[in-house]
Design a protein around this motif. Structure first.
Motif, PDB file in Angstrom:
ATOM      1  N   PHE A 210       0.830  -1.210   0.000  1.00 39.60           N
ATOM      2  CA  PHE A 210       0.000   0.000   0.000  1.00 39.60           C
ATOM      3  C   PHE A 210       0.863   1.258   0.000  1.00 39.60           C
ATOM      4  O   PHE A 210       0.565   2.229  -0.684  1.00 39.60           O
ATOM      5  N   GLY A 211       1.941   1.234   0.753  1.00 40.65           N
ATOM      6  CA  GLY A 211       2.855   2.367   0.773  1.00 40.65           C
ATOM      7  C   GLY A 211       3.512   2.582  -0.578  1.00 40.65           C
ATOM      8  O   GLY A 211       3.661   3.718  -1.037  1.00 40.65           O
ATOM      9  N   ILE A 212       3.898   1.503  -1.210  1.00 46.41           N
ATOM     10  CA  ILE A 212       4.520   1.606  -2.534  1.00 46.41           C
ATOM     11  C   ILE A 212       3.505   2.110  -3.554  1.00 46.41           C
ATOM     12  O   ILE A 212       3.812   2.968  -4.385  1.00 46.41           O
ATOM     13  N   ALA A 213       2.278   1.610  -3.488  1.00 50.07           N
ATOM     14  CA  ALA A 213       1.234   2.066  -4.418  1.00 50.07           C
ATOM     15  C   ALA A 213       0.961   3.555  -4.225  1.00 50.07           C
ATOM     16  O   ALA A 213       0.820   4.297  -5.203  1.00 50.07           O
ATOM     17  N   ALA A 214       0.905   3.993  -2.978  1.00 51.09           N
ATOM     18  CA  ALA A 214       0.681   5.422  -2.701  1.00 51.09           C
ATOM     19  C   ALA A 214       1.856   6.255  -3.218  1.00 51.09           C
ATOM     20  O   ALA A 214       1.660   7.317  -3.811  1.00 51.09           O
TER      21      ALA A 214
ATOM     22  N   SER B 107       1.658   9.084  -6.106  1.00 50.33           N
ATOM     23  CA  SER B 107       2.149  10.450  -5.857  1.00 50.33           C
ATOM     24  C   SER B 107       3.147  10.867  -6.930  1.00 50.33           C
ATOM     25  O   SER B 107       3.080  11.980  -7.450  1.00 50.33           O
ATOM     26  N   LEU B 108       4.061   9.979  -7.258  1.00 49.49           N
ATOM     27  CA  LEU B 108       5.067  10.301  -8.274  1.00 49.49           C
ATOM     28  C   LEU B 108       4.440  10.544  -9.638  1.00 49.49           C
ATOM     29  O   LEU B 108       4.872  11.436 -10.370  1.00 49.49           O
ATOM     30  N   SER B 109       3.416   9.774  -9.965  1.00 48.11           N
ATOM     31  CA  SER B 109       2.770   9.991 -11.270  1.00 48.11           C
ATOM     32  C   SER B 109       2.074  11.350 -11.317  1.00 48.11           C
ATOM     33  O   SER B 109       2.044  12.003 -12.358  1.00 48.11           O
TER      34      SER B 109
ATOM     35  N   ASP C   6       3.605  20.731 -15.896  1.00 50.14           N
ATOM     36  CA  ASP C   6       3.189  21.969 -15.234  1.00 50.14           C
ATOM     37  C   ASP C   6       2.586  21.768 -13.838  1.00 50.14           C
ATOM     38  O   ASP C   6       1.947  22.667 -13.311  1.00 50.14           O
ATOM     39  N   PHE C   7       2.798  20.594 -13.245  1.00 49.14           N
ATOM     40  CA  PHE C   7       2.229  20.366 -11.903  1.00 49.14           C
ATOM     41  C   PHE C   7       2.689  21.440 -10.927  1.00 49.14           C
ATOM     42  O   PHE C   7       1.883  22.086 -10.267  1.00 49.14           O
ATOM     43  N   TYR C   8       4.010  21.618 -10.812  1.00 47.18           N
ATOM     44  CA  TYR C   8       4.535  22.561  -9.826  1.00 47.18           C
ATOM     45  C   TYR C   8       4.180  23.997 -10.172  1.00 47.18           C
ATOM     46  O   TYR C   8       3.891  24.795  -9.285  1.00 47.18           O
ATOM     47  N   LYS C   9       4.187  24.316 -11.446  1.00 48.33           N
ATOM     48  CA  LYS C   9       3.841  25.673 -11.875  1.00 48.33           C
ATOM     49  C   LYS C   9       2.421  26.021 -11.434  1.00 48.33           C
ATOM     50  O   LYS C   9       2.181  27.082 -10.847  1.00 48.33           O
TER      51      LYS C   9
END
Length: 144
Positions: A23-27, A31-33, A39-42
């Motif tokens: 579950f931790g790896i899936a989360a 998150s990484l995806s 432009d996520f951070y922008k």
């Protein structure tokens, strides 16, 4: 079970490194995806800046002395002063009673703060606008 696996492994664990952490790896992968989106951070930091600038404007419009200092998605509100807080000694200028009253009113209006004052990617524009409305109600109720 773990002690048996260690016993037969000459004292070295034969347990897969990610066993039990699916579950931790899936989360983490989810998150990484999201973080890798174009432009996520922008977009995210634009929302955070807009929120903090709007919050600063509310204090100015209501003539309540306050400093909203932010960097990226983190921010803090210092009430009772209009000068930036640059070191620990500057914190003596903060009006603790006014601060306590402001946050108490916010909580009474259903606006809860985490102790680190951060905006997350989950806070969309609608949520941030709702928070600003509740903060504006709290600012209006302050007697300064």
């Amino acid at each position: 079970m773990v002690t048996i696996l260690i016993k037969f492994g000459n004292g070295r664990s034969k347990i897969p490194k990610f066993s039990g952490n699916q579950f931790g790896i899936a989360a983490g992968n989810a998150s990484l995806s999201i973080l890798k989106q174009e432009d996520f951070y922008k977009k995210f930091l634009f929302r955070a800046d807009k929120f903090c600038e709007s919050l600063k404007s509310l204090f100015v419009e209501r003539r309540v002395p306050a400093v909203v200092q932010h960097l990226g998605a983190g921010f803090h509100i210092f009430l009772g002063t209009e000068e930036p807080i640059n070191n620990y000694n500057d914190l003596y200028r903060v009006d603790r009673e006014l601060t306590k009253k402001f946050f108490t009113i916010c909580i009474e209006n259903g606006l809860y703060f985490h102790t680190d004052f951060t905006i997350s990617a989950a806070h969309d524009e609608s949520t941030l606008n709702e928070a600003l409305e509740k903060m504006d109600m709290a600012i209006k109720k302050l007697k300064y």
